[in-house]
Design a protein around this motif. Structure first.
Motif, short mmCIF file in Angstrom:
data_model
loop_
_atom_site.label_atom_id
_atom_site.label_comp_id
_atom_site.label_asym_id
_atom_site.label_seq_id
_atom_site.Cartn_x
_atom_site.Cartn_y
_atom_site.Cartn_z
N VAL A 91 0.85 -1.02 0.01
CA VAL A 91 0.12 0.04 -0.05
C VAL A 91 1.02 1.20 -0.08
CG1 VAL A 91 -1.71 1.28 1.20
CG2 VAL A 91 -1.99 -1.28 1.38
N GLN A 92 0.63 2.21 -1.08
CA GLN A 92 1.48 3.09 -1.33
C GLN A 92 0.84 4.59 -0.56
OE1 GLN A 92 2.84 3.53 -5.18
NE2 GLN A 92 4.39 2.05 -4.98
N LEU A 93 1.24 5.49 0.00
CA LEU A 93 0.80 6.79 0.39
C LEU A 93 1.62 7.93 -0.47
CD1 LEU A 93 0.46 6.04 4.15
CD2 LEU A 93 -1.39 5.78 2.37
N TRP A 94 0.56 8.66 -1.10
CA TRP A 94 0.99 9.67 -1.84
C TRP A 94 0.69 11.01 -1.54
CZ3 TRP A 94 4.37 9.38 -6.40
CH2 TRP A 94 4.65 7.91 -6.76
N ASP A 95 1.16 12.15 -1.69
CA ASP A 95 1.07 13.62 -1.63
C ASP A 95 0.79 14.14 -2.82
OD1 ASP A 95 0.56 16.31 -1.06
OD2 ASP A 95 2.32 16.46 0.25
N THR A 96 -0.64 14.60 -3.19
CA THR A 96 -0.87 14.67 -4.79
C THR A 96 -0.46 16.17 -4.82
OG1 THR A 96 -3.15 15.46 -4.03
CG2 THR A 96 -2.78 13.22 -4.78
N SER A 97 -0.19 17.02 -3.84
CA SER A 97 0.15 18.40 -4.24
C SER A 97 1.64 18.44 -4.61
CB SER A 97 0.02 19.21 -2.93
OG SER A 97 1.09 18.88 -1.89
N SER A 98 2.46 17.69 -4.51
CA SER A 98 3.80 17.66 -4.82
C SER A 98 4.11 16.38 -5.48
CB SER A 98 4.77 17.76 -3.70
OG SER A 98 4.64 16.56 -2.80
N ASN A 99 3.12 15.38 -6.00
CA ASN A 99 3.18 14.09 -6.65
C ASN A 99 4.40 13.47 -5.97
OD1 ASN A 99 1.27 14.94 -8.39
ND2 ASN A 99 2.15 14.11 -10.13
N ARG A 100 4.47 13.15 -4.64
CA ARG A 100 5.52 12.66 -4.09
C ARG A 100 5.07 11.36 -3.27
NH1 ARG A 100 8.02 13.99 1.02
NH2 ARG A 100 6.45 15.67 1.63
N LEU A 101 5.84 10.18 -3.47
CA LEU A 101 5.43 8.96 -2.44
C LEU A 101 6.22 9.31 -1.26
CD1 LEU A 101 4.61 6.19 -2.08
CD2 LEU A 101 6.83 5.51 -3.12
N LEU A 102 5.13 9.23 -0.09
CA LEU A 102 5.59 9.50 1.34
C LEU A 102 5.92 8.16 1.95
CD1 LEU A 102 2.62 11.85 2.25
CD2 LEU A 102 4.74 12.38 1.40
N ARG A 103 5.35 7.25 1.67
CA ARG A 103 5.60 5.77 2.26
C ARG A 103 5.12 4.73 1.50
NH1 ARG A 103 3.48 5.63 8.35
NH2 ARG A 103 4.81 3.49 8.19
N THR A 104 5.72 3.40 1.86
CA THR A 104 5.12 2.28 1.23
C THR A 104 5.14 1.31 2.48
OG1 THR A 104 6.14 2.50 -0.96
CG2 THR A 104 5.41 0.33 -0.15
N MET A 105 3.79 0.91 2.74
CA MET A 105 3.32 -0.14 3.88
C MET A 105 3.57 -1.47 3.09
SD MET A 105 0.60 1.91 5.95
CE MET A 105 -0.78 2.02 4.64
#
Length: 475
Positions: A219-233
């Motif tokens: 499961v990936q968590l993304w910040d769409t404002s910066s198109n940045r991958l925050l973490r992968t669980m």
């Protein structure tokens, strides 16, 4: 397994096709044509036309005989005194009530003045308060976009509309973002073949962060404002993650392994609770509006209700016992929707062998009603402003059906998709619904219209829910 499911593993492709932005198709409107026929007459009402027919039952025969014979006597005794004439006139006034008609007709007596006054006041009040007009529901999609390579799998959840008015859709290995405010499209992420395809997407309440479930069980968590991958669980599930649901900072994930896991995205050791009750894939997850109860549906035909209070009372157990285990459905349970105007009311929809929409009291576990829709129920959405429920279906009509609750009378059936309507999502204002189908199209329906008057309390509580989680810190 529910009829009509489609395997993902056979659908992986070496080449990826980027979805083109199709021109928007404006929904057609039917012009209003007034009826040319008049309303039928009331068969019970009598119509006498323009003829006046005497009514014997209303006549005084003795009086008629007297009036007919009196002129003859006057002629026979023409010389009458003035005193006698005065006497006759006084007698007619006091005894005969000046009745001079021989024939009597059935005329309605005049209404008392008081009744006429009341009727006039009632008519004036009706004119001041016009009758509520029935809402116009367009029968065609307001706009249609291409959605090539949309995975035709009943158990996945590939469409979600966030609070920032941005819609996310997963097409094969790629997640696209469509901004409803300006119609622009952007690509968030494309995963490689080993991790793909994407099996679920879900916006966080803040409308900025998004969770992406993968076929590789990550499961990936993304910040769409910066198109940045925050973490992968990783390591949460042993197989693909087909369902996701947010409850403030808690991301709940459901996998093909039958497990349901609560993940606190703010901490490193994110797994905080595990719900284990399904024997097959978890394909439906929905938190109640209060965040106190979680509904889960699975391919094992089971529907579970989980309560936060039971989870918090046993933090060391690692697994939580369900509040209710509901076994009434006879096919996979994917479609789930909590009622916005009654906190303990849940609607659930069954797959191709079940075809039913069921309503539950989640406090008692009682089934309140069950309606056979005649086809596979893929998704359910409540109207936030009216007591209405929208359902999407598969074979044979592949339609969207709008129901009136609680009577469950069909208000409208919206057609246009040529294959089963797998996913639906509602706009933040609650007026528009997006539907994605196996025909690889994404359609927008103005099905819920504009509410008559804004509900201040509802809007305040809705905004408060997002304000409480506007700052999500993901590590």
């Amino acid at each position: 397994m529910d009829a009509g499911s489609h395997s993902i593993s056979s659908e992986k492709k070496s080449s990826r096709y980027t979805a083109p932005r199709a021109p928007l198709q404006e929904a057609g409107c039917r012009p209003y044509m007034p009826s040319l026929s008049t309303a039928p007459r009331n068969p019970s009402a009598k119509c006498y036309g323009d003829r006046f027919i005497p009514d014997r039952s209303a006549m005084d025969m003795d009086m008629a005989h007297y009036l007919l014979t009196e002129p003859r006597k006057d002629k026979e005794n023409a010389a009458s005194s003035p005193a006698k004439e005065v006497y006759k006139k006084l007698l007619a006034e006091k005894i005969l009530n000046n009745r001079t008609r021989i024939l009597s007709f059935r005329n309605k007596p005049p209404e008392p003045e008081s009744i006429l006054t009341e009727l006039r006041s009632d008519a004036a009040s009706l004119q001041a308060k016009p009758a509520k007009q029935r809402r116009y529901i367009p029968q065609s999609a307001e706009r249609t976009l291409d959605a090539p390579e949309l995975v035709d799998d009943y158990y996945l959840n590939l469409l979600d509309w966030g609070s920032s008015n941005v819609l996310s859709i997963a097409l094969s290995n790629t997640v696209y973002l469509w901004d409803a405010s300006n119609g622009s499209t952007s690509e968030l992420v494309t995963v490689d073949e080993d991790n793909g395809p994407v099996t679920s997407v879900s916006w966080a309440p803040d409308g900025r962060h998004i969770a992406v479930g993968l076929n590789s069980c990550d499961v990936q968590l993304w910040d769409t404002s910066s198109n940045r991958l925050l973490r992968t669980m990783r390591g949460v599930h042993n197989s693909r993650v087909g369902s996701l649901a947010w409850n403030n900072n808690i991301l709940t994930t459901g996998g093909m392994d039958g497990k349901i896991v609560n993940n606190d995205v703010r901490i490193r050791n994110h797994v905080v609770q595990t719900y284990q009750g399904h024997e097959q894939e978890v394909c439906g997850l929905k938190w109640s509006g209060s965040g106190q109860q979680l509904a889960s549906g699975g391919n094992d035909n089971l529907l579970h209700i989980w309560d936060v209070s039971m989870a918090s009372s046993m933090p060391s157990a690692g697994r939580t016992q369900w509040l209710h285990r509901l076994e009434d459905h006879v096919a996979a349970v994917k479609a789930l929707a909590w009622c916005p105007f009654q906190s303990n009311l849940l609607a659930s929809g069954g797959g191709g062998s079940d075809r039913c929409i069921k309503f539950w009291n989640t406090h008692t576990g009682a089934c309140l009603n069950s309606v056979d829709t005649g086809s596979q129920v893929c998704s359910l959405i409540w109207n936030k402003n009216e007591r209405e429920l929208l359902s999407s279906h598969g074979f044979t009509q592949n339609q969207l059906t709008l129901w009136k609750y609680p009577s469950m009378v069909k208000i409208a059936e919206l057609t246009g998709h040529t294959s089963r309507v797998l996913f639906m999502s509602q706009s933040p204002d609650g007026l528009t619904v997006a539907s994605a189908a196996a025909d690889e199209t994404l359609r927008f329906w103005n099905v819920f219209g504009t509410p008559e008057a804004p509900k201040t309390a509802t809007k305040a509580s809705h905004a408060g829910m997002f304000n409480s989680s506007n700052h999500i810190h993901i590590r």
